[in-house]
Design an enzyme around this catalytic site. Structure first.
Site, PDB file in Angstrom:
ATOM      1  CG  HIS A  88     -18.675  14.443 -14.228  1.00  0.00           C
ATOM      2  ND1 HIS A  88     -18.758  13.852 -15.492  1.00  0.00           N
ATOM      3  CD2 HIS A  88     -17.297  14.008 -13.883  1.00  0.00           C
ATOM      4  CE1 HIS A  88     -17.665  13.165 -15.743  1.00  0.00           C
ATOM      5  NE2 HIS A  88     -16.835  13.103 -14.739  1.00  0.00           N
ATOM      6  CB  SER A 128     -16.705  10.064 -19.235  1.00  0.00           C
ATOM      7  OG  SER A 128     -17.026  11.195 -18.185  1.00  0.00           O
ATOM      8  CE  LYS A 161       2.429  15.382 -24.907  1.00  0.00           C
ATOM      9  NZ  LYS A 161       2.076  16.415 -23.500  1.00  0.00           N
ATOM     10  NE  ARG A 196     -15.244   7.256 -10.728  1.00  0.00           N
ATOM     11  CZ  ARG A 196     -14.922   7.375 -12.075  1.00  0.00           C
ATOM     12  NH1 ARG A 196     -15.524   7.296 -13.011  1.00  0.00           N
ATOM     13  NH2 ARG A 196     -13.535   7.494 -12.316  1.00  0.00           N
TER      14      ARG A 196
HETATM   15  P1  ADP Z   1     -10.110  12.913 -15.615  1.00  0.00           P
HETATM   16  O1  ADP Z   1     -10.083  12.534 -17.246  1.00  0.00           O
HETATM   17  O2  ADP Z   1      -9.292  13.895 -15.220  1.00  0.00           O
HETATM   18  O3  ADP Z   1     -10.156  11.652 -14.709  1.00  0.00           O
HETATM   19  P2  ADP Z   1     -13.109  12.677 -15.640  1.00  0.00           P
HETATM   20  O4  ADP Z   1     -13.877  13.827 -16.592  1.00  0.00           O
HETATM   21  O5  ADP Z   1     -13.177  11.399 -15.939  1.00  0.00           O
HETATM   22  O6  ADP Z   1     -11.511  13.474 -15.790  1.00  0.00           O
HETATM   23  O7  ADP Z   1     -13.471  12.971 -14.300  1.00  0.00           O
HETATM   24  C1  ADP Z   1     -13.421  14.087 -13.370  1.00  0.00           C
HETATM   25  C2  ADP Z   1     -13.433  14.045 -11.973  1.00  0.00           C
HETATM   26  O8  ADP Z   1     -14.696  13.502 -11.655  1.00  0.00           O
HETATM   27  C3  ADP Z   1     -12.334  12.920 -11.327  1.00  0.00           C
HETATM   28  O9  ADP Z   1     -11.780  13.185 -10.163  1.00  0.00           O
HETATM   29  C4  ADP Z   1     -13.340  11.495 -11.250  1.00  0.00           C
HETATM   30  O10 ADP Z   1     -12.861  10.600 -10.424  1.00  0.00           O
HETATM   31  C5  ADP Z   1     -14.514  12.200 -10.945  1.00  0.00           C
HETATM   32  N1  ADP Z   1     -15.834  11.376 -11.469  1.00  0.00           N
HETATM   33  C6  ADP Z   1     -15.942  10.782 -12.737  1.00  0.00           C
HETATM   34  N2  ADP Z   1     -17.126  10.427 -12.685  1.00  0.00           N
HETATM   35  C7  ADP Z   1     -17.599  10.543 -11.537  1.00  0.00           C
HETATM   36  C8  ADP Z   1     -18.893   9.898 -10.850  1.00  0.00           C
HETATM   37  N3  ADP Z   1     -19.631   9.020 -11.336  1.00  0.00           N
HETATM   38  N4  ADP Z   1     -19.155  10.311  -9.384  1.00  0.00           N
HETATM   39  C9  ADP Z   1     -18.233  11.155  -8.844  1.00  0.00           C
HETATM   40  N5  ADP Z   1     -16.922  11.589  -9.461  1.00  0.00           N
HETATM   41  C10 ADP Z   1     -16.801  11.011 -10.644  1.00  0.00           C
END
Ligand code: ADP
Length: 158
Positions: free
Chosen positions: A18, A129, A41, A91
């Protein structure tokens, strides 16, 4: 007109992937708003305050960002913040189908807001995450996936 992007997600927790995306986006936009979803939820590992603190400590050296939580429709949050762009990370091909559907729905809800996709540097492409949470809960080493400050916060929350 200022170019403002919203980067929405659960950020449970914020990871180096992120952060890489946010750093890149902060060079392209006047302001990047990290919008942390308060989705009641979907049970979260960290509560909303912990997720906000984690993001704030991890991103403190980047100037043109703002970190907010929201519990409304994403397109409504984006227009309330005067953002023209929703930013999402891709990703791998596996992310594409869901992200494509989400961007289509959001375009339908508000055609004035564009979704842009960015990819992280290669070394961050495997970080998620959910895997960080799983490794942490099984006592594994997460230091390559999150900043030190976030690692400490996560360990304190166990
Ligand atoms: P959500 O629960 O909305 O998927 P996340 O917090 O998991 O939210 O991720 C937010 C955004 O960041 C999403 O678009 C996800 O694809 C992207 N994302 C998550 N991990 C990575 C990463 N390692 N590199 C790039 N983008 C990522």
């Amino acid at each position: 007109m200022k170019k403002v992007a919203i980067y929405p997600g659960s950020f449970d927790p914020i990871t180096n992937g992120h952060i890489d995306l946010i750093r890149r986006a902060s060079k392209l936009f006047d302001k990047v708003i990290i919008g942390i979803t308060q989705n009641s939820k979907k049970p979260s590992f960290l509560n909303i305050d912990q997720r906000l603190v984690a993001a704030k400590t991890a991103l403190k050296e980047i100037d043109n960002i703002e970190i907010l939580s929201f519990n409304t429709l994403l397109v409504d949050f984006a227009s309330a913040q005067n953002a023209q762009v929703i930013l999402r990370g891709l990703r791998a091909v596996s992310d594409f189908e869901y992200e494509f559907q989400l961007s289509g729905m959001n375009k339908h809800l508000n055609p004035n807001i564009e979704t842009l996709f960015m990819t992280p540097a290669e070394q961050y492409a495997n970080i998620s995450s959910s895997l960080v949470r799983e490794i942490l809960s099984l006592g594994g080493d997460i230091s390559a996936f999150v900043p030190k400050s976030v690692e400490k916060l996560l360990k304190d929350s166990l």
